[in-house]
Scaffold this motif. Structure first.
Motif, PDB file in Angstrom:
ATOM      1  N   ALA A 160       0.824  -1.205   0.000  1.00  0.00           N
ATOM      2  CA  ALA A 160       0.000   0.000   0.000  1.00  0.00           C
ATOM      3  C   ALA A 160       0.858   1.255   0.000  1.00  0.00           C
ATOM      4  CB  ALA A 160      -0.927  -0.006   1.218  1.00  0.00           C
ATOM      5  N   VAL A 161       1.878   1.265   0.838  1.00  0.00           N
ATOM      6  CA  VAL A 161       2.713   2.460   1.003  1.00  0.00           C
ATOM      7  C   VAL A 161       3.413   2.821  -0.302  1.00  0.00           C
ATOM      8  CG1 VAL A 161       4.779   3.344   2.147  1.00  0.00           C
ATOM      9  CG2 VAL A 161       3.037   2.152   3.480  1.00  0.00           C
ATOM     10  N   VAL A 162       4.080   1.852  -0.895  1.00  0.00           N
ATOM     11  CA  VAL A 162       4.856   2.130  -2.116  1.00  0.00           C
ATOM     12  C   VAL A 162       3.929   2.542  -3.258  1.00  0.00           C
ATOM     13  CG1 VAL A 162       6.385   1.126  -3.850  1.00  0.00           C
ATOM     14  CG2 VAL A 162       6.758   0.630  -1.420  1.00  0.00           C
ATOM     15  N   PHE A 163       2.810   1.840  -3.425  1.00  0.00           N
ATOM     16  CA  PHE A 163       1.898   2.177  -4.522  1.00  0.00           C
ATOM     17  C   PHE A 163       1.383   3.604  -4.379  1.00  0.00           C
ATOM     18  CE2 PHE A 163      -2.103   2.512  -6.751  1.00  0.00           C
ATOM     19  CZ  PHE A 163      -1.855   1.857  -7.948  1.00  0.00           C
ATOM     20  N   ALA A 164       0.967   3.974  -3.179  1.00  0.00           N
ATOM     21  CA  ALA A 164       0.426   5.320  -2.970  1.00  0.00           C
ATOM     22  C   ALA A 164       1.484   6.389  -3.232  1.00  0.00           C
ATOM     23  CB  ALA A 164      -0.125   5.446  -1.557  1.00  0.00           C
ATOM     24  N   LEU A 165       2.676   6.182  -2.708  1.00  0.00           N
ATOM     25  CA  LEU A 165       3.737   7.180  -2.887  1.00  0.00           C
ATOM     26  C   LEU A 165       4.153   7.303  -4.352  1.00  0.00           C
ATOM     27  CD1 LEU A 165       5.959   6.414   0.246  1.00  0.00           C
ATOM     28  CD2 LEU A 165       4.403   8.353  -0.083  1.00  0.00           C
ATOM     29  N   GLU A 166       4.250   6.166  -5.042  1.00  0.00           N
ATOM     30  CA  GLU A 166       4.617   6.225  -6.455  1.00  0.00           C
ATOM     31  C   GLU A 166       3.508   6.853  -7.290  1.00  0.00           C
ATOM     32  OE1 GLU A 166       7.862   2.589  -6.800  1.00  0.00           O
ATOM     33  OE2 GLU A 166       5.795   2.216  -7.442  1.00  0.00           O
ATOM     34  N   THR A 167       2.259   6.604  -6.915  1.00  0.00           N
ATOM     35  CA  THR A 167       1.144   7.230  -7.624  1.00  0.00           C
ATOM     36  C   THR A 167       1.212   8.749  -7.511  1.00  0.00           C
ATOM     37  OG1 THR A 167      -0.283   5.304  -7.287  1.00  0.00           O
ATOM     38  CG2 THR A 167      -1.376   7.388  -7.770  1.00  0.00           C
TER      39      THR A 167
END
Length: 304
Positions: free
Chosen positions: A41-48
């Motif tokens: 969740a963390v990586v996907f949100a930050l990369e988005t």
């Protein structure tokens, strides 16, 4: 006054019409093969939201244990330490402008993480650190007390931001917290200048809230409780709050946007009947949430 003056600031001016360059963030937490919790969740949100992310897994599982028995692959402490040593010594590690940590697979990992954060901050003194102390929920501590103590003693003193849920705040402070005034008092004893208490007490019936506590003020972002919401809301809240603060937003605005995005994601996920957050299908909620979240400033409680 800027809440975290040494770390959180606006981006440098860019060429007119261009997108601002987002800070590089190191994210250290659990990884699942299927699902949307921890670093998924963390990586996907930050990369988005445009950030480059260095992802450090502390434990790997096939899925969240709430879905059934799950094999844990925890790197041995020697290998994990060597992995983090490589990151600290890498010439490109000076690019890292912020660190966020969540679930740890062993007590020793916390000591290793604290040394990594200290070394990264030696290279870049303005480095921001957000601690999401993933320790327990619903009054149940699901990590050993040694892990709790290590997190309290080694990571809290380094953190600029902490995002405990109200039960984790109780565990860390060893206090019984029965209303938002208690949460505010306890949050101000933790150490970080900015604390967001998730699963705080809503003021409206059938609601839940995130409580922002700083030395200057407290703000409550409240929304209706969603029955059957999937796991991962705490991970997502911490990541989005950090991202919004790194954009230079005021803490209360960062709180409002992060809370609205998570509420929007949870509402859409449950409407789809999914058992994990629908990150890919509903990624637009990270950039521009449509959900309405009521945010109010609370009066500073009197000392008792």
């Amino acid at each position: 006054m800027t809440i975290i003056p040494k770390t959180i600031h606006k981006f440098d001016p860019q060429t007119p019409g261009s997108e601002p360059e987002r800070p590089v963030i190191l994210a250290m937490s659990s990884h699942v093969a299927r699902g949307s919790v921890g670093n998924r969740a963390v990586v996907f949100a930050l990369e988005t939201l445009g950030h480059q992310v260095w992802s450090v897994p502390t434990v790997t599982l096939p899925w969240h244990p709430g879905h059934g028995p799950a094999t844990r692959i925890v790197p041995d402490d020697t290998s994990f330490e060597a992995f983090c040593e490589d990151i600290a010594a890498a010439p490109h590690s000076s690019e890292i402008a912020a660190v966020i940590t969540g679930y740890f697979g062993s007590e020793r990992q916390i000591e290793i993480a604290s040394r990594l954060i200290t070394r990264l901050r030696d290279k870049r003194p303005s480095l921001a650190y957000c601690l999401d102390p993933v320790l327990g929920d619903g009054g149940r501590l699901y990590r050993p007390r040694e892990t709790l103590h290590a997190m309290r003693d080694r990571l809290l003193p380094l953190a600029d931001i902490a995002t405990p849920n109200r039960y984790e705040l109780e565990f860390l402070t060893e206090l019984s917290l029965t209303d938002n005034n208690h949460l505010v008092d306890a949050a101000r004893t933790l150490g970080p200048e900015t604390v967001v208490v998730t699963s705080a007490f809503g003021m409206l019936k059938g609601s839940i809230a995130n409580l922002l506590v700083t030395s200057e003020a407290t703000h409550l972002a409240e929304h209706r409780l969603i029955p059957g919401a999937p796991n991962g809301g705490g991970d997502l809240t911490a990541a989005l709050l950090l991202a919004r603060l790194l954009e230079g937003l005021r803490p209360e605005k960062a709180l409002q946007l992060a809370t609205a995005s998570v509420f929007d994601m949870m509402a859409r996920t449950t409407k789809r009947g999914a058992d994990e957050m629908t990150l890919v299908a509903d990624a637009e909620v990270f950039r521009q949430p449509l959900a309405m979240v009521q945010t109010r400033r609370l009066e500073r409680p009197r000392k008792r």
